[in-house]
Every structure is written in structure tokens, then in C-alpha cells.
Scaffold this motif. Structure first.
Motif, mmCIF file in Angstrom:
data_model
loop_
_atom_site.group_PDB
_atom_site.id
_atom_site.type_symbol
_atom_site.label_atom_id
_atom_site.label_comp_id
_atom_site.label_asym_id
_atom_site.label_seq_id
_atom_site.Cartn_x
_atom_site.Cartn_y
_atom_site.Cartn_z
ATOM 1 N N TYR A 1 65.258 25.424 56.590
ATOM 2 C CA TYR A 1 65.970 24.588 57.548
ATOM 3 C C TYR A 1 67.016 25.445 58.238
ATOM 4 O O TYR A 1 67.223 26.605 57.879
ATOM 5 C CB TYR A 1 66.614 23.381 56.855
ATOM 6 C CG TYR A 1 67.783 23.721 55.946
ATOM 7 C CD1 TYR A 1 69.083 23.472 56.353
ATOM 8 C CD2 TYR A 1 67.589 24.288 54.691
ATOM 9 C CE1 TYR A 1 70.161 23.782 55.535
ATOM 10 C CE2 TYR A 1 68.654 24.592 53.867
ATOM 11 C CZ TYR A 1 69.931 24.339 54.292
ATOM 12 O OH TYR A 1 70.990 24.645 53.486
ATOM 13 N N ASN A 2 67.690 24.876 59.241
ATOM 14 C CA ASN A 2 68.756 25.581 59.944
ATOM 15 C C ASN A 2 69.988 25.568 59.047
ATOM 16 O O ASN A 2 70.635 24.547 58.891
ATOM 17 C CB ASN A 2 69.045 24.891 61.284
ATOM 18 C CG ASN A 2 70.154 25.560 62.049
ATOM 19 O OD1 ASN A 2 70.763 26.523 61.589
ATOM 20 N ND2 ASN A 2 70.424 25.060 63.228
ATOM 21 N N HIS A 3 70.297 26.701 58.452
ATOM 22 C CA HIS A 3 71.365 26.789 57.449
ATOM 23 C C HIS A 3 72.770 26.623 58.025
ATOM 24 O O HIS A 3 73.723 26.549 57.271
ATOM 25 C CB HIS A 3 71.284 28.130 56.715
ATOM 26 C CG HIS A 3 69.947 28.366 56.088
ATOM 27 N ND1 HIS A 3 69.500 27.645 55.010
ATOM 28 C CD2 HIS A 3 68.946 29.209 56.406
ATOM 29 C CE1 HIS A 3 68.293 28.044 54.676
ATOM 30 N NE2 HIS A 3 67.931 28.980 55.508
ATOM 31 N N ARG B 1 71.240 20.375 56.372
ATOM 32 C CA ARG B 1 71.275 20.577 54.915
ATOM 33 C C ARG B 1 70.915 19.268 54.212
ATOM 34 O O ARG B 1 70.129 19.255 53.274
ATOM 35 C CB ARG B 1 72.655 21.065 54.481
ATOM 36 C CG ARG B 1 72.741 21.385 53.006
ATOM 37 C CD ARG B 1 74.160 21.828 52.622
ATOM 38 N NE ARG B 1 74.209 22.429 51.314
ATOM 39 C CZ ARG B 1 74.125 21.752 50.164
ATOM 40 N NH1 ARG B 1 73.966 20.455 50.188
ATOM 41 N NH2 ARG B 1 74.188 22.385 49.011
ATOM 42 N N ASN B 2 71.474 18.165 54.677
ATOM 43 C CA ASN B 2 71.158 16.858 54.097
ATOM 44 C C ASN B 2 69.702 16.486 54.349
ATOM 45 O O ASN B 2 69.049 15.903 53.481
ATOM 46 C CB ASN B 2 72.093 15.784 54.646
ATOM 47 C CG ASN B 2 73.509 15.968 54.146
ATOM 48 O OD1 ASN B 2 73.737 16.533 53.084
ATOM 49 N ND2 ASN B 2 74.476 15.508 54.923
ATOM 50 N N THR B 3 69.200 16.829 55.534
ATOM 51 C CA THR B 3 67.788 16.595 55.833
ATOM 52 C C THR B 3 66.924 17.373 54.854
ATOM 53 O O THR B 3 65.940 16.854 54.316
ATOM 54 C CB THR B 3 67.461 17.016 57.283
ATOM 55 O OG1 THR B 3 68.217 16.199 58.182
ATOM 56 C CG2 THR B 3 65.988 16.890 57.590
ATOM 57 N N MET B 4 67.290 18.623 54.598
ATOM 58 C CA MET B 4 66.515 19.467 53.691
ATOM 59 C C MET B 4 66.572 18.942 52.262
ATOM 60 O O MET B 4 65.573 18.982 51.542
ATOM 61 C CB MET B 4 67.019 20.918 53.744
ATOM 62 C CG MET B 4 66.141 21.878 53.007
ATOM 63 S SD MET B 4 64.485 21.878 53.733
ATOM 64 C CE MET B 4 63.679 22.982 52.653
ATOM 65 N N HIS C 1 69.962 34.022 49.260
ATOM 66 C CA HIS C 1 69.381 32.992 50.131
ATOM 67 C C HIS C 1 70.431 31.929 50.431
ATOM 68 O O HIS C 1 71.113 31.442 49.526
ATOM 69 C CB HIS C 1 68.162 32.358 49.450
ATOM 70 C CG HIS C 1 67.329 31.536 50.369
ATOM 71 N ND1 HIS C 1 67.704 30.280 50.785
ATOM 72 C CD2 HIS C 1 66.136 31.789 50.959
ATOM 73 C CE1 HIS C 1 66.772 29.793 51.584
ATOM 74 N NE2 HIS C 1 65.811 30.694 51.701
ATOM 75 N N PRO C 2 70.601 31.549 51.705
ATOM 76 C CA PRO C 2 71.645 30.589 52.070
ATOM 77 C C PRO C 2 71.490 29.209 51.424
ATOM 78 O O PRO C 2 72.456 28.473 51.318
ATOM 79 C CB PRO C 2 71.536 30.474 53.591
ATOM 80 C CG PRO C 2 70.522 31.439 54.035
ATOM 81 C CD PRO C 2 69.876 32.057 52.852
ATOM 82 N N ALA C 3 70.282 28.852 50.983
ATOM 83 C CA ALA C 3 70.059 27.529 50.399
ATOM 84 C C ALA C 3 70.012 27.560 48.871
ATOM 85 O O ALA C 3 69.671 26.563 48.247
ATOM 86 C CB ALA C 3 68.767 26.936 50.943
ATOM 87 N N ILE D 1 61.941 19.957 65.137
ATOM 88 C CA ILE D 1 61.820 20.277 63.709
ATOM 89 C C ILE D 1 63.186 20.618 63.139
ATOM 90 O O ILE D 1 63.922 21.429 63.685
ATOM 91 C CB ILE D 1 60.834 21.454 63.480
ATOM 92 C CG1 ILE D 1 59.427 21.039 63.890
ATOM 93 C CG2 ILE D 1 60.845 21.887 62.008
ATOM 94 C CD1 ILE D 1 58.388 22.151 63.768
ATOM 95 N N ARG D 2 63.521 19.967 62.002
ATOM 96 C CA ARG D 2 64.793 20.205 61.319
ATOM 97 C C ARG D 2 64.600 20.898 59.979
ATOM 98 O O ARG D 2 65.524 21.502 59.451
ATOM 99 C CB ARG D 2 65.535 18.887 61.099
ATOM 100 C CG ARG D 2 65.672 18.008 62.328
ATOM 101 C CD ARG D 2 66.186 18.702 63.536
ATOM 102 N NE ARG D 2 67.597 19.026 63.414
ATOM 103 C CZ ARG D 2 68.278 19.701 64.327
ATOM 104 N NH1 ARG D 2 67.702 20.130 65.405
ATOM 105 N NH2 ARG D 2 69.537 19.970 64.145
#
Length: 153
Positions: free
Chosen positions: A90-92, A98-101, A124-126, A65-66
Motif C-alpha cells: 500500500y502507499n506507506h 494504512r487502515n485500508t491495508m 520494510h515500512p509496514a 488502487i489503495r
């Protein structure tokens, strides 16, 4: 390299093995959330609990899972968004993730077909990723824990 995005809803259901993996991923990356809150959001999206439903999108690369988006339908329109992205995780630490998200969010927005809201912390990191997609901060959320006794002046 094998990439896939899997869509789950009340009609498709979600295999127990996949549910366990999604819960573990969200627990790992949403450190402030309790497992029971994560499970409840999944239950509402899949209509295991009475709700308007929703969907879950899971991005995987080589089976790992990404990124995960859990969307709950609110049953509202106009004054409130029709979809609440409860988790968009996602994994920040990884630019690839990040591109996947980014792609996962675009797909989730297409599935939502309407207004979308998210509740995230200001640090929030995103946050910049979500703003890049057009999300704007409009309201200040206030919350009262009704189990705490209130002082009356």
C-alpha cells in the motif's frame, strides 16, 4: 466516497485492464521488484502458470488502487506455510491507506484459511503493521544465486 475490495483467483480470472493497473501499482510501491517477478506472482495466483493457485485482493477507493495482496498457495502444510503473501503493498505515506491495508490483510488472512508466511526486509515500512496482526519473525532467510560460481576451499 466509494470503497471496494475485489477478489481474483483462477476461477474468476482477472481482466487485463485490472492486471495492468495492479502491476503498475506494485511496480510503483515495490521498487526493488522487477516487472517480470510481479507478473509471475500474479500468474501463479491465477493459475496461468502451473501452480497450486492463490488469490489477489485489491482495495480501491473511487476506482483508485489503495492496496494489493498477492497470495500464492504453496501446496504445503506443517513445516511450511500453506500461503505465501508475495506482495502486501500500500502507499506507506498515508494513514488512511494504512487502515485500508490493515482491513485488507485481515480479509486476506481469512481467505488463506491456514498458515501464512511473508518475506519482507527488516526495514520494510509496514513491518509494525504486520506485527500488529500477529506476524512474527521466526527464520532467517538465506538465498544462493546458483548462477554465481562458487568458490570451493
Amino acid at each position: 466516497m466509494s470503497n471496494e475490495t475485489v477478489y481474483y483467483n483462477a476461477y474468476s480470472g482477472m481482466p487485463l485492464r485490472d492486471r495492468i493497473a495492479v502491476v503498475q501499482f506494485l511496480e510503483q510501491h515495490e521498487k526493488t521488484e522487477k516487472k517480470e517477478n510481479i507478473c509471475e506472482a500474479l500468474d501463479y495466483a491465477l493459475k496461468v502458470k502451473p501452480s497450486f493457485g492463490g488469490f489477489i485482493l485489491v482495495a480501491r477507493e473511487n476506482g483508485k488502487i489503495r492496496g494489493v495482496i498477492v497470495s500464492n498457495c504453496t501446496g504445503m502444510t506443517g513445516y511450511n506455510a500453506s500461503h505465501l503473501f508475495v506482495f502486501a503493498t500500500y502507499n506507506h505515506k498515508s494513514d488512511c491507506d494504512r487502515n485500508t491495508m490493515l482491513g485488507l490483510m485481515r480479509e486476506a488472512i481469512r481467505y488463506a484459511k491456514g498458515q501464512v508466511a511473508m518475506h519482507i526486509s527488516p526495514d520494510h515500512p509496514a513491518l509494525t503493521l504486520f506485527q500488529q496482526l500477529g506476524f512474527k519473525s521466526e527464520l532467517l532467510a538465506l538465498r544462493l544465486d546458483s548462477t554465481v560460481s562458487m568458490a570451493v576451499a
